[in-house]
Design a protein around this motif. Sequence first.
Motif: not given
Length: 150
Positions: A39-50, A68-72, A88-94
Amino acid sequence: MSTRWYPIYQRGGPQLRVFLPNFWLKLVRPTHEQPPNVVQFACSMEMTKYDIQNYLEKIYNIKVIDVRTRIALGETRRVPVKGYIVKDDDTKYAYVTLPRDEKFVFPNLFPENKEAKKDEEATLEQAKQSLSDFMDKNKERPNMPGWFSI
């Protein structure tokens, strides 16, 4: 998980407090084909995997195997009129992996309803008919506005 500070004691006895996390998760439809248990989520940039794993397990009671996370990077473009550059703002995907026996299917928010389509077609035909009646009524007076009728 929260950076908000609340007073431990306030006068007047015990107070009801609601502790809200500063983080957010948004379910996103994947752009590429994924296995059914990812499942793919867009999340807050401050969030870690844990943080993501704890968020899903504690709040939604979802068993998480792997995160697993990546920053677009946000798009960089030039504003047409002014000519300056905007980013534009960067987006973190999990990408969250669920157990093998669980499958996630993205919900169909707009299902095909044949009865609703027939109603839409009937309404469209009625609107076309009323427009043609209106145009026929004002055919003999070409220079008069449409709202000026007898």
